[in-house]
Design an enzyme around this catalytic site. Structure first.
Site, PDB file in Angstrom:
ATOM      1  N   CYS A  58       0.848  -1.199   0.000  1.00  0.00           N
ATOM      2  CA  CYS A  58       0.000   0.000   0.000  1.00  0.00           C
ATOM      3  C   CYS A  58       0.878   1.242   0.000  1.00  0.00           C
ATOM      4  O   CYS A  58       1.685   1.443   0.917  1.00  0.00           O
ATOM      5  CB  CYS A  58      -0.909   0.015   1.224  1.00  0.00           C
ATOM      6  N   CYS A 405     -14.614  -3.534  21.875  1.00  0.00           N
ATOM      7  CA  CYS A 405     -13.639  -3.178  20.838  1.00  0.00           C
ATOM      8  C   CYS A 405     -12.378  -2.582  21.453  1.00  0.00           C
ATOM      9  O   CYS A 405     -11.504  -2.099  20.722  1.00  0.00           O
ATOM     10  CB  CYS A 405     -14.244  -2.215  19.826  1.00  0.00           C
TER      11      CYS A 405
END
Length: 453
Positions: A58, A405
């Protein structure tokens, strides 16, 4: 390694945090900042690479504030996330549980079903998009993202071409001028339905008809809308949304249950892993079919409806503070023909406290003075409100299933619940965010024997 992808080295007992390094690297590092007990460094040379190192493909990595683990293998990433969860549960939560294998993601690229691209001006005043650099609002230009579904990248490019073609201004944070703030895109994984929501610093979009015409050519386009955010704030979405074309919501499925998703509704970003996460929560709850279950922070009812199908002779009560999400939850229950649910709008700690005070039990008569048999919580990153934890204990459930989370706030709340008579029985991490620093966890806590009166 840290959750932001930095390796940690030691020198004379001092921790040195170095971005882009991996466990096992031998590296030359330039020290940039020294504090009393730790320092920050910059990687200048890899002398001997770690066995965990992997090729990064990337171009925005190391600049954009999104992915943090692209320089290591996925196996190493999962190992780090597992260790992070169990270290927090043991050190902060006080529960020494043997680790279960993390639920790894089938896909590590193109898995996200939602994107929020900021729009800003370049030095020539031309709108550009990309991602903010870590811990900043400095835009790193990028027209696509490797973890977004390819059609989302296509949508973003289409929107940017429209803005440039018609000379529509980008938002300028310093002066609070300019129109377009963010491009917000959602895509249903199973349905292919697409929602585009342009967040604007105003009330109208010039050339809206041309905007609609362009986007309707994309296969799956279902909803085109404007979100009006005229406040000087870092919050992405404003409180008002205006439909330009199509449906006000898109539809998707998780585990055979259909969901309608509006722009402001919370919906997990990795749909394949979401089903595994919710199934884990369901397995931990070990429902027999007639329980009273409360789902706090229920959102659009994603977990609630999973639970409701498992208790055909019981009742599920969901609580959520976002009014639009509660409306979605009610519609989703009706959409799936599920009638054993009730949804309440408000802060979970306030709604539950009120229900406890009034002793309004949503189903069968209770012999133990309990309002619930099972409580499921899926709070935001900050964890549960202290008042809510107290109220949950007052509800006297046999089990608490905590979906989190953030391992640190999860462990903090686990410790509080442990002190109030709930023992950790099961822990399992689930990787919802490959390449990213966050990890989801499901914990089952059970009332210690003799404690449930």
């Amino acid at each position: 390694m840290t959750s932001d992808g930095s390796g940690i080295g030691k020198y004379d007992g001092m921790a040195i945090f170095v971005p882009l390094t991996a466990i096992g690297d031998t590296a030359r590092v330039k020290i940039l900042k020294v504090k009393k007990t730790y320092a920050f460094g910059k990687l200048t040379e890899i002398i001997e690479p770690s066995p965990d190192r992997a090729e990064n493909r990337c171009p925005s990595f190391s600049q954009c504030g999104g992915c943090v683990y692209r320089h290591i293998s996925y196996a190493a990433e999962c190992r780090i996330k597992t260790d992070k969860v169990y270290e927090a549960i043991k050190r902060i939560g006080g529960a020494d549980m043997p680790p279960q294998p993390i639920i790894c993601s089938e896909n590590t690229e193109h898995y996200r079903n939602k994107a929020q691209f900021p729009v800003r001006e370049d030095e020539n005043g031309i709108p550009q998009t990309g991602f903010f650099a870590g811990r900043s609002h400095r835009l790193i230009p990028a027209s696509s993202c490797a973890i977004q579904h390819p059609v989302i990248n296509e949508v973003v490019e289409n929107v940017m071409n429209f803005l440039r073609a018609y000379g529509i201004s980008a938002y300028r944070e310093e002066s609070h001028k300019g129109l377009v703030r963010h491009i917000y895109v959602r895509r249903g994984y199973h349905t292919g339905q697409i929602m585009v929501c342009l967040v604007i610093n105003g009330n109208e979009l010039p050339h809206a008809a041309e905007f609609i015409t362009r986007l309707r050519t994309i296969e799956g386009m279902t909803s085109i809308c404007l979100n009006l955010n005229t406040k000087k704030t870092n919050v992405i979405l404003g409180s008002s949304t205006k439909l330009l074309w199509g449906s006000p919501a898109i539809e998707d499925k998780i585990g055979g249950i259909r969901y309608q998703i509006s722009p402001q509704s919370f919906y997990q970003v990795n749909p394949v892993q979401t089903e595994k996460l919710y199934q884990t929560a369901l397995d931990f709850a070990d429902l027999q079919g007639d329980e009273r279950v409360w789902d706090l922070y229920c959102g659009i009812g994603t977990i609630s409806l999973f639970l409701a199908k498992a208790v055909p002779n019981g009742q599920v009560t969901g609580v959520e503070i976002v009014p639009e999400a509660i409306e979605n939850a009610k519609k989703n229950a009706a959409l799936n023909g599920i009638s054993n649910t009730s949804f309440y709008c408000g802060a979970a700690e306030d709604v539950v406290t009120d229900m406890v005070a009034k002793r309004r039990t949503p189903s069968k008569e209770d012999q133990n003075g309990a309002l619930a048999d099972v409580v499921v919580v899926d709070p935001p990153r900050k964890g549960c409100d202290a008042k809510l934890l107290d109220t949950i204990v007052t509800m006297n459930p046999e089990k608490i299933v905590y979906v989190s989370c953030d391992p640190a706030t999860l462990a903090r709340d686990v410790k509080v619940l442990g002190e109030k008579g709930y023992e950790v029985k099961k822990v399992r991490a689930c990787d919802m965010f490959p390449q990213g620093g966050h990890v989801e966890t499901v914990v089952c806590l059970q009332k210690e024997k003799g404690e449930r009166a």
